[in-house]
Design a protein around this motif. Structure first.
Motif, PDB file in Angstrom:
ATOM      1  N   GLN A   2      46.073  37.823 100.900  1.00 43.90           N
ATOM      2  CA  GLN A   2      47.396  37.433 101.409  1.00 43.90           C
ATOM      3  C   GLN A   2      47.419  35.916 101.572  1.00 43.90           C
ATOM      4  O   GLN A   2      46.521  35.330 102.150  1.00 43.90           O
ATOM      5  N   GLN A   3      48.458  35.326 101.042  1.00 50.69           N
ATOM      6  CA  GLN A   3      48.580  33.886 101.093  1.00 50.69           C
ATOM      7  C   GLN A   3      49.032  33.484 102.495  1.00 50.69           C
ATOM      8  O   GLN A   3      50.117  33.843 102.936  1.00 50.69           O
ATOM      9  N   GLN A   4      48.196  32.726 103.193  1.00 49.17           N
ATOM     10  CA  GLN A   4      48.514  32.352 104.580  1.00 49.17           C
ATOM     11  C   GLN A   4      49.569  31.253 104.645  1.00 49.17           C
ATOM     12  O   GLN A   4      50.287  31.158 105.642  1.00 49.17           O
ATOM     13  N   VAL A   5      49.613  30.416 103.630  1.00 43.26           N
ATOM     14  CA  VAL A   5      50.615  29.354 103.545  1.00 43.26           C
ATOM     15  C   VAL A   5      51.338  29.544 102.224  1.00 43.26           C
ATOM     16  O   VAL A   5      50.709  29.553 101.168  1.00 43.26           O
ATOM     17  N   ARG A   6      52.646  29.726 102.308  1.00 40.45           N
ATOM     18  CA  ARG A   6      53.422  30.026 101.097  1.00 40.45           C
ATOM     19  C   ARG A   6      54.453  28.952 100.831  1.00 40.45           C
ATOM     20  O   ARG A   6      55.186  28.531 101.737  1.00 40.45           O
ATOM     21  N   GLN A   7      54.509  28.528  99.605  1.00 39.60           N
ATOM     22  CA  GLN A   7      55.539  27.584  99.194  1.00 39.60           C
ATOM     23  C   GLN A   7      56.504  28.362  98.311  1.00 39.60           C
ATOM     24  O   GLN A   7      56.098  29.015  97.352  1.00 39.60           O
ATOM     25  N   SER A   8      57.779  28.276  98.655  1.00 42.74           N
ATOM     26  CA  SER A   8      58.746  29.191  98.062  1.00 42.74           C
ATOM     27  C   SER A   8      59.043  28.919  96.597  1.00 42.74           C
ATOM     28  O   SER A   8      59.444  29.817  95.866  1.00 42.74           O
ATOM     29  N   SER A   9      58.831  27.698  96.158  1.00 40.46           N
ATOM     30  CA  SER A   9      59.129  27.387  94.758  1.00 40.46           C
ATOM     31  C   SER A   9      57.899  26.844  94.057  1.00 40.46           C
ATOM     32  O   SER A   9      57.204  25.991  94.594  1.00 40.46           O
ATOM     33  N   GLN A  10      57.649  27.341  92.847  1.00 42.14           N
ATOM     34  CA  GLN A  10      56.557  26.772  92.055  1.00 42.14           C
ATOM     35  C   GLN A  10      56.975  25.444  91.464  1.00 42.14           C
ATOM     36  O   GLN A  10      56.137  24.559  91.256  1.00 42.14           O
ATOM     37  N   SER A  11      58.263  25.316  91.185  1.00 42.73           N
ATOM     38  CA  SER A  11      58.738  24.078  90.577  1.00 42.73           C
ATOM     39  C   SER A  11      60.149  23.775  91.050  1.00 42.73           C
ATOM     40  O   SER A  11      60.890  24.677  91.478  1.00 42.73           O
ATOM     41  N   SER A  13      56.230  28.235 104.332  1.00 42.16           N
ATOM     42  CA  SER A  13      56.154  29.126 105.488  1.00 42.16           C
ATOM     43  C   SER A  13      54.696  29.523 105.692  1.00 42.16           C
ATOM     44  O   SER A  13      53.868  29.368 104.789  1.00 42.16           O
ATOM     45  N   TYR A  14      54.398  30.009 106.884  1.00 45.30           N
ATOM     46  CA  TYR A  14      53.014  30.346 107.178  1.00 45.30           C
ATOM     47  C   TYR A  14      52.926  31.615 108.010  1.00 45.30           C
ATOM     48  O   TYR A  14      53.896  32.039 108.639  1.00 45.30           O
ATOM     49  N   GLU A  15      51.749  32.202 107.994  1.00 42.74           N
ATOM     50  CA  GLU A  15      51.545  33.479 108.680  1.00 42.74           C
ATOM     51  C   GLU A  15      50.904  33.309 110.064  1.00 42.74           C
ATOM     52  O   GLU A  15      51.261  34.004 110.999  1.00 42.74           O
ATOM     53  N   ASN A  16      49.955  32.419 110.135  1.00 38.38           N
ATOM     54  CA  ASN A  16      49.132  32.324 111.335  1.00 38.38           C
ATOM     55  C   ASN A  16      49.819  31.491 112.417  1.00 38.38           C
ATOM     56  O   ASN A  16      49.982  30.282 112.273  1.00 38.38           O
ATOM     57  N   SER A  17      50.195  32.136 113.516  1.00 38.28           N
ATOM     58  CA  SER A  17      50.883  31.432 114.605  1.00 38.28           C
ATOM     59  C   SER A  17      50.001  30.369 115.259  1.00 38.28           C
ATOM     60  O   SER A  17      50.503  29.495 115.960  1.00 38.28           O
ATOM     61  N   ALA A  18      48.703  30.463 115.030  1.00 39.45           N
ATOM     62  CA  ALA A  18      47.788  29.500 115.643  1.00 39.45           C
ATOM     63  C   ALA A  18      47.729  28.177 114.875  1.00 39.45           C
ATOM     64  O   ALA A  18      47.182  27.197 115.377  1.00 39.45           O
ATOM     65  N   PHE A  19      48.288  28.129 113.675  1.00 41.09           N
ATOM     66  CA  PHE A  19      48.330  26.855 112.948  1.00 41.09           C
ATOM     67  C   PHE A  19      49.125  25.849 113.769  1.00 41.09           C
ATOM     68  O   PHE A  19      50.215  26.160 114.258  1.00 41.09           O
ATOM     69  N   ASP A  20      48.587  24.641 113.937  1.00 41.84           N
ATOM     70  CA  ASP A  20      49.309  23.684 114.764  1.00 41.84           C
ATOM     71  C   ASP A  20      49.414  22.291 114.153  1.00 41.84           C
ATOM     72  O   ASP A  20      49.912  21.362 114.792  1.00 41.84           O
ATOM     73  N   TYR A  21      48.941  22.140 112.952  1.00 35.59           N
ATOM     74  CA  TYR A  21      49.024  20.834 112.295  1.00 35.59           C
ATOM     75  C   TYR A  21      49.277  21.086 110.831  1.00 35.59           C
ATOM     76  O   TYR A  21      48.585  21.897 110.194  1.00 35.59           O
TER      77      TYR A  21
END
Lengths: 112, 114
Positions: free
Chosen positions: A1-10, A24-32
């Motif tokens: 599962q991709q934890q950090v997703r970028q919606s567009s490839q191009s 967008s991201y999955e992990n609520s603990a990401f802070d930077y």
């Protein structure tokens, strides 16, 4: 599962337009959240970064908008120039001992 | 400004041979060094993280036996790819920081395996 997703490839924009790159991201603990810019044949260069306590960070033509509740952020490139054509990576970290987690990148092409 | 130099920029090795790449931080003391591999599809894989005064931590799928790393001081790190095969090809990136969360990357060492 991709934890950090970028919606567009191009993404393609005309010179002078604002390019908007979403992440967008999955992990609520990401802070930077740093964004990196990478040109072909080069390593990624740090462009701009934001901490989760902020909702906006601006540096020249580059602005990050951050929405902690929705767990997403966007990079806006104002007045896009052909020299901005590159791949942009969204990254996130919560604990340096775990290293940065990168998205798959958005390739931006700016046409004159 | 912070600079990270990596060398060589590119290298070609025969399948089954080994190659060593180096990373130097200039203008700051690298308290942490992270080695990544960027695949031809552009995805980043963290190989290992080396923090001063701590053991080098390897990620799943990467081992010290295959990717030995040396981090002898605050400005230098090296990594060797032992017995390189086709699946090891890619751009190997060294990222260094001085105690914050931000990693500054070098230009990478591009490994081609024949």
């Amino acid at each position: 599962q991709q934890q950090v997703r970028q919606s567009s490839q191009s993404l393609t924009v005309w010179e002078g337009e604002t390019a908007i790159l979403n992440c967008s991201y999955e992990n609520s603990a990401f802070d930077y959240f740093p964004w990196y810019q990478q040109f072909p044949g080069e390593g990624p260069a740090l462009l701009i970064a934001i901490r989760s306590v902020s909702d906006k960070k601006e540096d020249g033509r580059f602005t990050i908008f951050f929405n902690k509740r929705e767990k997403n952020l966007s990079l806006h490139i104002k007045d896009s120039q052909p020299g901005d054509s590159a791949t942009y990576f969204c990254a996130a970290i919560n604990n340096y001992a775990q290293g940065l987690t990168f998205g798959l990148g958005t390739r931006v092409s700016v046409f004159p | 400004g912070a600079l990270v130099y990596q060398y060589p920029r590119r290298t070609i090795c025969k399948s089954g041979t080994s190659m060593r790449m180096e990373c130097q931080a200039v203008g700051f003391q690298a308290t942490s060094v992270a080695w990544y591999r960027q695949s031809p599809q552009k995805t980043f894989e963290l190989i290992a993280l080396s923090t001063v005064n701590s053991a080098i931590k390897y990620e799943q799928n990467f081992t010290q036996e295959k990717f030995p790393i040396s981090h002898p001081n605050l400005s230098f790190s090296s990594m060797t790819v032992l017995n390189a095969y086709l699946e090891d090809r890619g751009l190997y990136l060294c990222g260094a920081d001085w105690g914050g969360e931000t990693l500054y990357f070098g230009s990478g060492t591009r490994l081609t395996v024949l």
